[in-house]
Design an enzyme around this catalytic site. Structure first.
Site, PDB file in Angstrom:
ATOM      1  CD  GLU A 444      -3.371   0.488   1.795  1.00  0.00           C
ATOM      2  OE1 GLU A 444      -3.437  -0.654   2.287  1.00  0.00           O
ATOM      3  OE2 GLU A 444      -4.262   1.338   1.950  1.00  0.00           O
ATOM      4  CD  GLU A 715      -4.678  -0.472   8.962  1.00  0.00           C
ATOM      5  OE1 GLU A 715      -3.997  -1.508   8.903  1.00  0.00           O
ATOM      6  OE2 GLU A 715      -5.261   0.015   7.973  1.00  0.00           O
TER       7      GLU A 715
HETATM    8  C1  RAM Z   1      -6.606   1.778   4.333  1.00  0.00           C
HETATM    9  C2  RAM Z   1      -5.446   2.675   4.551  1.00  0.00           C
HETATM   10  C3  RAM Z   1      -5.692   3.977   5.206  1.00  0.00           C
HETATM   11  C4  RAM Z   1      -7.111   4.411   5.149  1.00  0.00           C
HETATM   12  C5  RAM Z   1      -7.888   3.793   4.050  1.00  0.00           C
HETATM   13  C6  RAM Z   1      -9.330   4.232   4.004  1.00  0.00           C
HETATM   14  O1  RAM Z   1      -6.360   0.965   3.229  1.00  0.00           O
HETATM   15  O2  RAM Z   1      -4.446   1.972   5.205  1.00  0.00           O
HETATM   16  O3  RAM Z   1      -5.241   4.029   6.506  1.00  0.00           O
HETATM   17  O4  RAM Z   1      -7.107   5.802   5.016  1.00  0.00           O
HETATM   18  O5  RAM Z   1      -7.841   2.418   4.122  1.00  0.00           O
END
Ligand code: RAM
Length: 913
Positions: A444, A715
């Site tokens: 990502e 996260e």
């Molecule tokens: C995930 C990302 C990010 C977020 C989006 C919507 O894939 O890691 O943190 O902003 O989603």
């Protein structure tokens, strides 16, 4: 009095600056108090010739003063002299310089060159030229860029100390070039080599791991400008006389890692192919480059239960490993990366998803050091194959990120909080790599606008992020369209999608933050169209009720108040979130218009703001003050964004408190509510509750992760579950700064460092005590100089220490004092009595009934109050409940009774100690 840190466009003596009207800033350092600048003078010269003299100007402005001389010429050194006078009659001076770059991309006379190797070739092309210099050399500059990421070697030595040039921009609109100074060049035969990796330009990138996002051939453009001692000049540039081959880097991808074969010698070389790329898109490097900013030694060698050889570096970081080795010719060493070990102690690379992150080094029989060039990894552990004996001394972790200046420190009496602060800073470092990324490890690593937006305020305390965000905001504007608004990721490789609240609002919130932090109005000017464009985009999508209620939204992303199996947007109505941000951004645009003296716009957005607020109240708040979704986040937005009518605020605050109590004083917020939750409570006289939530260390909380051994921000609140398992939804990064947004509250509310006027020209120091923390010490290096706020509250005494930089003033609000104190620059100390005790007592209303009944004193007192109470059968049932839960529906006298027992127990504890 001294003038220090003369900065030109935030940089020290920049080389390769293409800002046509550079701005000058300096700091006044003085041992005296109440110092204010009264006048300044700036003189700019070029080779001794006067170019601009501001004259002595009566003014207290000492930051970002614009150059007003005649137009600058390319590739020229300008000397800058600054003088300043203060109100105590002192005088100071400072000197510096800046050197312009090519000023315009079209000033590059070189040709773009590429290769015509077969498509399946993965090795990085090396473009090179041997050239002869005849005379004695005075200075050499190299101007270069590439499609792909590049490294230049001059006579075998790498130029500069940066990585990942030319950085990631929207190459369809903008491409940075870099300027290098070369000191070692001698008359005679020389060789320049430019190796180009796929990088973001043509590498594998994005969720589906596809290549060629911007093009399918790497290319480069470079010029060596040689100035001879006799005054003549020569330019050696990329053109059809260059050759191309491949070298030791046999493959390199950001996600996948790099393979270096040091036995490889390529006999073949081909002529280059001249190609084109619009030179109008070229701009000089805009932010600090990415550098290795720290090297971490290996901590421990682990042989896992599965038999893997793993090295632990003790810290999750972004970068790569340098390996020193003396291997056999052809010996292959493989280095894999992971953020964690699983609960059995085995290597756990699953958080990387498809980003395999493997570096492979093939030895040449000599003692050598391997260091990757065009890849980076997010990791704490590496697993090594191909080496029998591992000597930890031969492994070093190189920490890579945009080399921003550190500006903030925060420490306090609670070690878990100190670790949290460290985790926040490490996640910032790990994710401020040329652009603000969500995470640095998995497939990502994208410039998610929402993540950047929620974290920007915290980021600006920890590091100077002015240039970093100025550059990225230009990228953002370059990707913005009328049709789709502001993309979710910048640079946008995900394609056209309609803008989404809280994510696309980065377009407004971040420029405003930069203006407030650095007093930089030029950012507002540059972004103004983008800012208004975003608000206008929303307006165009509003229904007849004046609200935005169509299209996809991320809502309160990853909030805990809704089952994730439904979706990840949390329980708060997604359009409530959208319209809250719509109002918030509109108001910021109104403020920006005022700063820029755009009076008509200011009025227009001010009216719009009022209309949105009205419509918001009508749609989302009942006539009696109930919110449609009474989630923590909805309440927080209604209060913090000042949306609810005054008469309803109290009830909404109560809803928030009830909700928090129903979660046993834990948060349940996602990306949107988390940054504001504690601010909202503090602002609404519930700083105590903010503190309680902040210091929770069971799931879900900030300190839960710390207790689980986190060294960066996760996260998710449950990235690692209480039983040690990993969350396995397929989206679980251990280095994601969004929830690190609590950092701003720590600096602003606990330490109390705030700005009252842009750039901290006027400072508010308002430390706020909280239970469980007995001292806080924070510093922030503002554009005027160091601000410090430190307090202790112990043994019935409060002590406060404050430092205010020269040429600023401050308002100080001491804890537990009513009267604000006006301060000029200087250092101040205060000490006074208090009855407040911040140490946490052993027993509270949150203790379980069992914890209480384990104390003979409690049993005795309770039975004194109501004989036989502790033997009551119902009491046995309630053993594991907290006292406040037990008493939830009890009469007031029972509450009073338990409170007095708790007090007695705590007094008893104190007398023991
Ligand atoms: C995930 C990302 C990010 C977020 C989006 C919507 O894939 O890691 O943190 O902003 O989603």
């Amino acid at each position: 009095m001294e003038l220090k840190e003369l900065r030109i466009e935030y940089r020290k003596n920049p080389v390769g600056l293409d800002v046509t009207k550079p701005r000058f800033s300096w700091k006044i350092v003085s041992t005296e108090s109440n110092v204010l600048q009264t006048a300044y003078r700036i003189v700019v010269t070029k080779a001794g010739e006067l170019i601009w003299d501001s004259g002595k100007r009566e003014s207290d402005t000492s930051v970002l003063i614009e150059y007003e001389g005649s137009a600058l010429t390319a590739c020229t050194v300008y000397r800058v002299q600054v003088e300043a006078w203060d109100n105590n009659g002192n005088y100071g001076a400072a000197e510096g310089s800046f050197e312009t770059g090519l000023l315009k991309g079209t000033n590059f006379s070189a040709d773009w060159i590429t290769h015509d190797f077969a498509d399946e070739e993965t090795a990085c092309p090396v473009f090179f030229k041997d050239f002869q210099l005849e005379k004695e050399i005075e200075t050499v500059r190299v101007y270069a860029t590439s499609l792909g990421i590049y490294e230049i070697k001059m006579n075998g030595e790498k130029l500069g100390d940066s990585f990942f040039a030319p950085g990631w921009t929207n190459y369809n609109k903008r491409l940075q070039y870099q300027t290098y100074t070369v000191d070692e060049l001698q008359p005679g035969q020389n060789k320049i080599e430019i190796t180009v990796g796929n990088g973001w330009y043509k590498g594998i990138f994005g969720f589906v791991c596809t290549p060629n996002h911007y093009g399918d051939r790497v290319a480069t453009l470079a010029e060596i400008h040689v100035k001879y001692s006799d005054g003549t000049k020569e330019i050696i540039k990329t053109d059809n006389t260059w050759k191309v081959t491949t070298g030791r880097i046999r493959s390199s991808e950001i996600y996948m890692g790099e393979t270096i074969d040091s036995t490889f010698i390529n006999q073949k070389c081909s002529p280059v192919v001249v190609t084109t790329f619009d030179k109008n898109r070229l701009v000089a490097q805009e932010s600090e480059p990415v550098r290795i900013t720290q090297k971490l030694p290996a901590k421990e060698l682990i042989i896992t239960p599965k038999g893997e050889k793993v090295i632990d570096f003790g810290q999750i970081l972004t970068g790569f490993i340098k390996v020193k080795v003396h291997g056999e010719t052809g010996q292959k060493i493989t280095v894999r990366h992971a953020e964690a070990l699983d609960k059995d102690g085995n290597f756990y690379p699953d958080t990387l998803r498809q980003a395999i992150s493997v570096d492979t080094f093939i030895c040449n029989g000599q003692e050598q050091s391997f260091l990757p060039h065009f890849t980076f990894h997010g990791f704490r552990y590496i697993s090594i194959e191909g080496l029998d004996n591992i000597d930890l001394e031969n492994f070093t972790a190189c920490v890579l990120h945009t080399d921003m200046e550190p500006t903030g420190t925060f420490t306090c009496s609670n070690q878990l909080v100190n670790q949290l602060q460290s985790n926040i800073q490490w996640s910032q470092r790990g994710n401020f790599l040329d652009i603000p990324t969500d995470c640095p490890q998995r497939d990502e690593r994208l410039g998610w606008t929402g993540d950047a937006q929620v974290f920007a305020g915290t980021a600006a305390y920890n590091y100077n992020v002015s240039l970093f965000f100025t550059k990225w905001l230009r990228d953002l504007a370059s990707e913005q369209t009328k049709e789709f608004g502001v993309p979710h990721v910048v640079p946008n490789i995900l394609g056209d999608q309609d803008g989404a609240a809280a994510w696309s609002d980065a377009a407004v919130i971040i420029p405003w933050m930069i203006y407030e932090t650095y007093g930089d109005a030029r950012v507002l000017e540059a972004q103004y169209e983008s800012m208004t464009g975003w608000v206008d985009y929303i307006t165009a999508r509003c229904g007849s009720n004046g609200l935005w209620q169509i299209g996809f939204q991320y809502g309160d992303w990853l909030a805990l108040d809704k089952e994730e199996s439904a979706d990840r947007t949390g329980a708060t109505d997604v359009y409530l979130v959208a319209n809250a941000y719509y109002a918030y951004s509109t108001n910021l645009v109104r403020k920006a218009a005022e700063v820029l003296n755009k009076h008509e716009d200011a009025e227009k957005y001010s009216n719009l703001y009022r209309t949105i607020k009205k419509a918001f109240n009508k749609e989302y708040i009942t006539a009696t003050g109930r919110l449609v979704s009474e989630t923590q986040t909805a309440c927080v937005l209604a209060l913090y964004f000042d949306l609810a009518e005054e008469k309803h605020r109290k009830r909404i605050l109560q809803s928030l408190e009830t909700n928090i109590a129903n979660h046993k004083n834990h948060l349940s917020t996602g990306f949107v509510g988390t940054p504001y939750l504690c601010h909202t409570l503090t602002e609404n006289n519930r700083h105590d509750l903010a503190g309680t939530i902040f210091l929770k260390d069971d799931y879900p909380s900030w300190l839960y992760a710390v207790k689980k051994g986190a060294t960066t921000i996760w996260e998710r609140w449950n990235s690692i579950l209480p039983n040690g398992d990993f969350e396995t939804s397929g989206m679980n990064s251990l280095n994601h700064y969004a929830y690190g947004s609590i950092g701003e509250w720590m600096y602003r509310r606990l330490a109390g460092i705030n700005q009252l006027e842009p750039g901290y020209k006027k400072i508010l120091i308002k430390p706020q005590l909280m239970k469980g923390i007995t001292f806080v010490e924070a510093t922030y290096k503002s554009v005027y100089g160091k601000i410090k706020s430190a307090w202790t509250c112990q043994n019935q005494r409060i002590k406060v220490e404050v430092e205010i930089p020269a040429n600023t003033t401050a308002l100080l609000l001491l804890p537990e004092k009513e009267e604000p104190i006006e301060l000029g620059s200087g250092r101040y100390q205060y000490e006074y009595e208090t009855t407040t005790v911040l140490e946490i007592e052993k027993f509270s209303m949150e203790s379980t009934l069992k914890e209480l009944l384990d104390e003979p004193l409690a049993v005795e007192l309770l039975n004194q109050h109501s004989p036989g109470l502790t033997e009551h059968p119902m009491i046995q049932f309630a053993h594991n409940l907290s006292i406040s839960e037990v008493l939830a529906k009890a009469p007031d006298e029972s509450v009073v009774m338990f409170k007095s027992v708790i007090e007695a127990l705590n007094q008893n504890e104190q007398s023991k100690s």
